[in-house]
Every structure is written in structure tokens, then in C-alpha cells.
Motif scaffolding. Sequence first.
Motif, PDB file in Angstrom:
ATOM      1  N   ASN A 143       0.824  -1.208   0.000  1.00 42.24           N
ATOM      2  CA  ASN A 143       0.000   0.000   0.000  1.00 42.24           C
ATOM      3  C   ASN A 143       0.857   1.257   0.000  1.00 42.24           C
ATOM      4  OD1 ASN A 143       0.969   0.160   2.601  1.00 42.24           O
ATOM      5  ND2 ASN A 143      -0.999  -0.226   3.599  1.00 42.24           N
ATOM      6  N   ARG A 144       0.212   2.399   0.202  1.00 38.84           N
ATOM      7  CA  ARG A 144       0.911   3.685   0.159  1.00 38.84           C
ATOM      8  C   ARG A 144       2.020   3.754   1.206  1.00 38.84           C
ATOM      9  NH1 ARG A 144      -0.424   8.972  -1.575  1.00 38.84           N
ATOM     10  NH2 ARG A 144      -2.443   8.179  -2.309  1.00 38.84           N
ATOM     11  N   PHE A 145       1.749   3.242   2.417  1.00 34.07           N
ATOM     12  CA  PHE A 145       2.733   3.295   3.494  1.00 34.07           C
ATOM     13  C   PHE A 145       3.992   2.507   3.115  1.00 34.07           C
ATOM     14  CE2 PHE A 145       4.534   1.442   7.409  1.00 34.07           C
ATOM     15  CZ  PHE A 145       4.856   2.608   8.083  1.00 34.07           C
ATOM     16  N   GLN A 146       3.788   1.270   2.633  1.00 34.99           N
ATOM     17  CA  GLN A 146       4.953   0.459   2.267  1.00 34.99           C
ATOM     18  C   GLN A 146       5.655   1.018   1.037  1.00 34.99           C
ATOM     19  OE1 GLN A 146       6.243  -4.166   1.368  1.00 34.99           O
ATOM     20  NE2 GLN A 146       4.147  -3.733   1.971  1.00 34.99           N
ATOM     21  N   PHE A 147       4.878   1.615   0.111  1.00 41.81           N
ATOM     22  CA  PHE A 147       5.482   2.253  -1.061  1.00 41.81           C
ATOM     23  C   PHE A 147       6.447   3.357  -0.639  1.00 41.81           C
ATOM     24  CE2 PHE A 147       5.089   6.169  -3.599  1.00 41.81           C
ATOM     25  CZ  PHE A 147       5.821   5.791  -4.715  1.00 41.81           C
ATOM     26  N   ARG A 148       6.014   4.185   0.318  1.00 44.45           N
ATOM     27  CA  ARG A 148       6.875   5.281   0.755  1.00 44.45           C
ATOM     28  C   ARG A 148       8.128   4.751   1.440  1.00 44.45           C
ATOM     29  NH1 ARG A 148       4.379  10.426   0.880  1.00 44.45           N
ATOM     30  NH2 ARG A 148       5.888  11.065   2.446  1.00 44.45           N
ATOM     31  N   GLN A 149       7.959   3.698   2.241  1.00 38.59           N
ATOM     32  CA  GLN A 149       9.127   3.098   2.900  1.00 38.59           C
ATOM     33  C   GLN A 149      10.103   2.539   1.867  1.00 38.59           C
ATOM     34  OE1 GLN A 149       7.512   0.166   5.678  1.00 38.59           O
ATOM     35  NE2 GLN A 149       8.046   1.529   7.369  1.00 38.59           N
ATOM     36  N   ARG A 150       9.574   1.815   0.885  1.00 37.95           N
ATOM     37  CA  ARG A 150      10.433   1.213  -0.130  1.00 37.95           C
ATOM     38  C   ARG A 150      11.113   2.299  -0.972  1.00 37.95           C
ATOM     39  NH1 ARG A 150      10.746  -3.886  -2.451  1.00 37.95           N
ATOM     40  NH2 ARG A 150      12.320  -3.838  -4.100  1.00 37.95           N
ATOM     41  N   LEU A 151      10.354   3.338  -1.327  1.00 37.83           N
ATOM     42  CA  LEU A 151      10.928   4.411  -2.136  1.00 37.83           C
ATOM     43  C   LEU A 151      12.008   5.148  -1.354  1.00 37.83           C
ATOM     44  CD1 LEU A 151      11.004   6.056  -4.705  1.00 37.83           C
ATOM     45  CD2 LEU A 151       9.088   7.426  -3.831  1.00 37.83           C
ATOM     46  N   ASP A 152      11.767   5.343  -0.056  1.00 35.85           N
ATOM     47  CA  ASP A 152      12.764   6.026   0.775  1.00 35.85           C
ATOM     48  C   ASP A 152      14.075   5.229   0.799  1.00 35.85           C
ATOM     49  OD1 ASP A 152      13.482   8.168   2.629  1.00 35.85           O
ATOM     50  OD2 ASP A 152      13.493   6.599   4.158  1.00 35.85           O
ATOM     51  N   ARG A 153      13.980   3.896   0.964  1.00 32.45           N
ATOM     52  CA  ARG A 153      15.183   3.055   0.973  1.00 32.45           C
ATOM     53  C   ARG A 153      15.856   3.057  -0.396  1.00 32.45           C
ATOM     54  NH1 ARG A 153      11.761  -0.561   3.790  1.00 32.45           N
ATOM     55  NH2 ARG A 153      11.619  -1.884   1.924  1.00 32.45           N
TER      56      ARG A 153
ATOM     57  N   LEU B  88      11.956  11.138 -12.474  1.00 36.03           N
ATOM     58  CA  LEU B  88      13.285  10.577 -12.238  1.00 36.03           C
ATOM     59  C   LEU B  88      13.892  11.167 -10.973  1.00 36.03           C
ATOM     60  CD1 LEU B  88      14.745  10.726 -15.863  1.00 36.03           C
ATOM     61  CD2 LEU B  88      13.814   8.721 -14.692  1.00 36.03           C
ATOM     62  N   PHE B  89      14.537  10.304 -10.198  1.00 39.44           N
ATOM     63  CA  PHE B  89      15.300  10.729  -9.026  1.00 39.44           C
ATOM     64  C   PHE B  89      16.779  10.592  -9.372  1.00 39.44           C
ATOM     65  CE2 PHE B  89      17.907   9.421  -5.461  1.00 39.44           C
ATOM     66  CZ  PHE B  89      17.631  10.387  -4.509  1.00 39.44           C
ATOM     67  N   PRO B  90      17.602  11.583  -9.108  1.00 41.57           N
ATOM     68  CA  PRO B  90      17.311  12.853  -8.430  1.00 41.57           C
ATOM     69  C   PRO B  90      17.021  14.013  -9.384  1.00 41.57           C
ATOM     70  CG  PRO B  90      19.659  12.565  -8.593  1.00 41.57           C
ATOM     71  CD  PRO B  90      19.055  11.370  -9.279  1.00 41.57           C
ATOM     72  N   ASP B  91      16.881  13.739 -10.696  1.00 41.07           N
ATOM     73  CA  ASP B  91      16.744  14.804 -11.679  1.00 41.07           C
ATOM     74  C   ASP B  91      15.571  15.728 -11.379  1.00 41.07           C
ATOM     75  OD1 ASP B  91      17.985  12.362 -12.612  1.00 41.07           O
ATOM     76  OD2 ASP B  91      18.262  13.379 -14.529  1.00 41.07           O
ATOM     77  N   ASP B  92      14.385  15.134 -11.120  1.00 41.99           N
ATOM     78  CA  ASP B  92      13.171  15.939 -10.950  1.00 41.99           C
ATOM     79  C   ASP B  92      12.967  16.399  -9.513  1.00 41.99           C
ATOM     80  OD1 ASP B  92      12.493  15.693 -13.657  1.00 41.99           O
ATOM     81  OD2 ASP B  92      11.623  13.716 -13.304  1.00 41.99           O
ATOM     82  N   SER B  93      13.424  15.610  -8.551  1.00 42.07           N
ATOM     83  CA  SER B  93      13.316  15.992  -7.144  1.00 42.07           C
ATOM     84  C   SER B  93      14.036  14.957  -6.293  1.00 42.07           C
ATOM     85  CB  SER B  93      11.853  16.087  -6.705  1.00 42.07           C
ATOM     86  OG  SER B  93      11.765  16.473  -5.345  1.00 42.07           O
ATOM     87  N   GLU B  94      14.360  15.350  -5.058  1.00 45.25           N
ATOM     88  CA  GLU B  94      14.967  14.413  -4.102  1.00 45.25           C
ATOM     89  C   GLU B  94      14.069  14.201  -2.897  1.00 45.25           C
ATOM     90  OE1 GLU B  94      19.153  14.590  -3.316  1.00 45.25           O
ATOM     91  OE2 GLU B  94      19.471  16.033  -4.931  1.00 45.25           O
ATOM     92  N   ALA B  95      12.802  14.648  -2.991  1.00 43.27           N
ATOM     93  CA  ALA B  95      11.846  14.489  -1.886  1.00 43.27           C
ATOM     94  C   ALA B  95      10.683  13.631  -2.366  1.00 43.27           C
ATOM     95  CB  ALA B  95      11.346  15.847  -1.404  1.00 43.27           C
ATOM     96  N   ILE B  96      10.236  12.700  -1.522  1.00 43.92           N
ATOM     97  CA  ILE B  96       9.190  11.759  -1.912  1.00 43.92           C
ATOM     98  C   ILE B  96       7.909  12.475  -2.317  1.00 43.92           C
ATOM     99  CG2 ILE B  96       7.647   9.952  -1.052  1.00 43.92           C
ATOM    100  CD1 ILE B  96       9.936   8.821   0.534  1.00 43.92           C
ATOM    101  N   ASP B  97       7.425  13.387  -1.471  1.00 52.73           N
ATOM    102  CA  ASP B  97       6.160  14.056  -1.756  1.00 52.73           C
ATOM    103  C   ASP B  97       6.240  14.862  -3.047  1.00 52.73           C
ATOM    104  OD1 ASP B  97       4.795  13.063   0.449  1.00 52.73           O
ATOM    105  OD2 ASP B  97       5.509  14.664   1.760  1.00 52.73           O
ATOM    106  N   ASP B  98       7.372  15.495  -3.270  1.00 52.54           N
ATOM    107  CA  ASP B  98       7.531  16.289  -4.484  1.00 52.54           C
ATOM    108  C   ASP B  98       7.591  15.390  -5.716  1.00 52.54           C
ATOM    109  OD1 ASP B  98       7.750  18.886  -5.624  1.00 52.54           O
ATOM    110  OD2 ASP B  98       9.891  18.540  -5.965  1.00 52.54           O
TER     111      ASP B  98
END
Length: 608
Positions: A173-183, A291-301
Motif C-alpha cells: 500500500n501507500r505506506f509500504q510504497f513510501r518506505q520502499r521508495l525512501d530506501r 526521475l530521481f534525483p533529476d526531478d526531485s529528491e523528496a518523496i512528496d515532491d
Amino acid sequence: MPHAHPRLAAVLPPSDLPQPIQGGSHAQILQLVLDNMAEGVCVADLDGRIITANPAAEAVFGPLHAVVFDERFGPGFRLDDRVTPCPPALRPMTRAIRGDSIERQSLFIEGAATADGEARRGTWIRLNARPLLEPDGRIVGGVLVFRDITHIKSTEDRMAYLAQFDSLTGLPNRFQFRQRLDRAMAGARAAGRRLAVLFLDFDKFKEINDTLGHELGDELLVAIARRITGSLGPSLFVSRLGGDEFTVIVEDAERRSAVAAVAERVREALAEPFPLAGNVYGLSASIGGVLFPDDSEAIDDLLRKADMAMYHAKEQGRNNVQFYDPAMTAVAAERLAMKTALAQALERGQFFLHYQPLVEAATGRPVGVEALLRWRSEAFGLVSPAKFIPLSEETGLIVRIGRWVLETACRQVRAWQEAGHPPVEIAVNLSPRQLRDPELLDHVRGVLERTGLAPAQLVLEITEGLLIEDMALSRRVLTALKRLGIRLALDDFGTGYSSLSYLNNLPFDILKMDGSFTRSLSDGAGENAGGQAIARAIIALARSLDMILVAEGVETPAQRDWLVRNGCDLLQGYLPGRPVPAEEMAESLQALERLRASASEELGDYVI
């Protein structure tokens, strides 16, 4: 006989006490209490042997009368046929019941319960132990009290699952997506690599969901999830954020082409229609990429920009992939401002109608007009329908706006007739949301009654794409509208995917050939044989189904002449007449009628 227990006697008089208690000893009363407790209770001596256990305890662990509470069987213990090893879940208690080592406080463990040394799956207990004291404070054993908490553990496990996974599709779900994306971002940052996020939204899913109901909509989401994961395999992280929004994390994103290839695999997987509730539904996805980091380095952005790219994909015709571009930020801001202005446009009287004539191909006689919606905004000026119609569909405002269009157009035709102008048909477009509006039939009936317009003068136009979304609903609604005496037109024919068998079973009177086919009659340098073959086939189809054929997008005399020669019934386009306000339309209708009446030979190159 005096009561054995003074507190019990103080509460209940002898006549009110249960019969076994009235004549029972102190020990019997305590045994009765133990036997009826929901909690399991075991009493063990200092040697770790169970002295007694109530039925609730043996319901969990099996017979406990010969169990020794020591897994080591040290000095003083002998394993024989009468002694059963302590259940593993209770072994942490052995240290608390061995002699003076027992602590004068509650102990607590949780673990899987076992019986006779074998695991009893799915059973969990919560256990407390206290020392058993003589009046002088001397420890003589221990008391174990435990409760079956399997249902609690099951609920906790379910909650832990729901915290990480989508309950419908089983995807993260969204919570696990954010955790995985952060890692993944941390790993990419450390390695100096790129990663990408794809944001998927399914075109027209809401319309299907609203039409079929949420139960079948959920079935479709499950099927979508299977298609996506099946096409991408386990190496890519797919999640469902909610609704029909899915994401894919692509960790190997050094080349944008590789990310685009992943998105293309998803689109190909969705290309095959979905069978559901006896019908087949076509579905496509609009996909935005960042694309990370081209477009942003923050998850929400990153998510915000992926969402912008996805909406840009929708605006580019849906069913395509768009990567974020900084210019999209300004477009998104304008889109939000336009939504706000659109919500107020009806109340502020900013909508108005233009009318475009439909004429007989052979004579040029006007037989009807089509009402076309226009919006002049205080903030944006004259806004293209290509911009604000999709927005009004998306926000649901199209239902209210569509009602206003229908009533205004019908009143205008009646006003022309009352002013002495020749009677004409009025064609009004019906939006996808209006077709699903449960009040549509009553509203159409009410408009005809209020305006006094003859039902035969009203033509409702439905785009071909609506038919495949729910054939059962289309048939039911169109049949009911037909019974009112109005006529039905299938608009933009040839651009959708509806089956010819569907077309044969729906009550259409008019087939409107899309303007792209009219334009294909010539390639600019001369006749286009391929375009002409397709147009002939559509004309023949309309004739075989006994339907009137309207050619849209007629702009040149050559196109008009070819259509006349090949038996097209009606023409619509810039050559027969451009969309104009009601006042100009009335004058044009009169002029064309006079021209037709006075003409004794084939009509020349007329333009309104």
C-alpha cells in the motif's frame, strides 16, 4: 449450617445460594469457581509439578495432571510413564516456580500454545505467574493464570498486514510504497544512480466503477493488479496507492528509454479487454514518470510531479506515457484555477451556445442544427471546449451543465418557430456521466414538456466510446429515451471500438461519420483511394442498417461533391455552415431556405 466463606455469606442469604454451594466446603466452592473460570489456572508446587489445573487450562494444553514444569529435569526429577514434559510455551515459567527463585511479581509471556510437546497451531496465550504464599509469607509454589488470546493475535496480525498491504489487491500500500521508495532513494543516492517512479491512473475507470457498482469495480481492480504484476514480474516494486492509482518503482533508470519500456509493458498488458459481468470492457492507462534525483529528491515532491505528468498524459489523448517537465507545474496551476472558475461559471451566466447547421447533401436544405457549448471566463477569456469539457467531466459538473444545454437549446428552437422560422431538429450531445445519471429520463421528459418541443425534433448524440463501457446500461437507457419519441445519433463513428453487432442491437436512427474520414477523402494532392474506400463502407453500413448518415467535417466542395455522389444523406462542417450564435443562425436558416426554394439547379458553393 454456617457458610464456609464469610464474604459469600454476607452477599447472599442461604436460600439464594446455588445448591452445591450451600452444602459445600471451602475447597469445594473454590473448585467450583476454578471450574467455571474462562481463564486457565494451574497450581504448581516447588518441585514444578502441577497440583491442579482447571478445565480451561486443559482445553488449551491437554491433560496437565502429570506435567512437570521443568524442561531440564534436574536433581529430584525423574522422567517416567506418568510424567509429561512441560509444554514449550510454558517453559519460561519453570525458573519462576523452582524453589526460592520465584519472583514476587507477575510475569508475562506470549507464545504459541502446545499440547503434550506438539505445537497446536493458531493458538496463542497470555500468561501470568505469581507465587503461592502461606500466611507466614513462605513460598510453597506458584499460580499460573492464562487466557487464550488467539483472536486478539489474529486481529493484531491483520492490522499489521493492513498497515503494509492493500486489502483488496494484496499489493503493497501507500505506506509500504513510501518506505520502499525512501530506501531505494537512499541506495541510489549512495551509489550515484538514478531511479524512476511511474504513476498509473486508468482512463475512464470511474465511469465503469460508477456504472457497474463498487463490487464489480473491485473485481476489475484485482484483475488490473494481476495484469500489471504479471507483466512486470517480481523484480519491480508495484503498489496500489488507492482507488485506481498504482505506482511502479524502477530502480534501474539510468536510461529514460528503459523506464519507458517498463511503462509500455504495462500498457500492452492492459490492451486486451477485461471480461466482467458478461460484458467485455476496454481499459487503458495514462502514465506519468519522474526521475530521481533529476526531478526531485523528496518523496512528496516526486509524487506530485508524477501526478502532473500523468494528467498531462490524459490531456494528450490518454493511453500514453509522459515524463515530468518543469513546464507542467504552470499547467497544473492553471488547471486547478480553471476547475475553480468552472465550478462558478454556470451561476455567473458564462456559458452560451453556438449552433451549427446540418443540411441535406443533395439540396443544401437545412434540416437541423447542433448545439455546441461555449465558455467565456472572466479569468481565462474564451476557453476551448477541448479544455473545459474534460474538466467538467472529471469534476462531475457536466451533469448540471448538460441539463442547462438541453433546456436552453430546446427553448431556442421553439423560439425560432414562434418567430416564424422553419422548424428544424436540434441535436444535443450527451456526456458519459449524463448517460449514467438516474434522473436523465425524467429530465429529458420534463424539458420537452416545459418547452413544448415535439419529441421528434430532438436528437441526442452519444459518442461511440460510451457504448463499450456498459452495453447493458447503454441499451436500457437508449431504449427508454427512444420510447419518448426522440431520435438518437451515434457520434464520431469509426473512432471507437464498438462491435457492429452492438450497433445493430441499439436503437440508433442516425450515424455520424467522424470528420477524420471526411478529411481522408483526399490527401491534398488528389483523391485518396483508401480514404474513399473506408467512407464508402461506412455509407453502405448506414444504408444496410436503415440509418441516416451524417458526414462531419465537410470543408471543401470536392468533399461535398464526393459525398453527394456516393449517397451520403446529411452534411455538417465549415462548408455547410460554421457554428454561430442563435441570432446569426436564424438569419442563416432563412437565407438557406430562400436559396433552396428559389434554386432550380444543383446548389453551388454555398457558405453560411
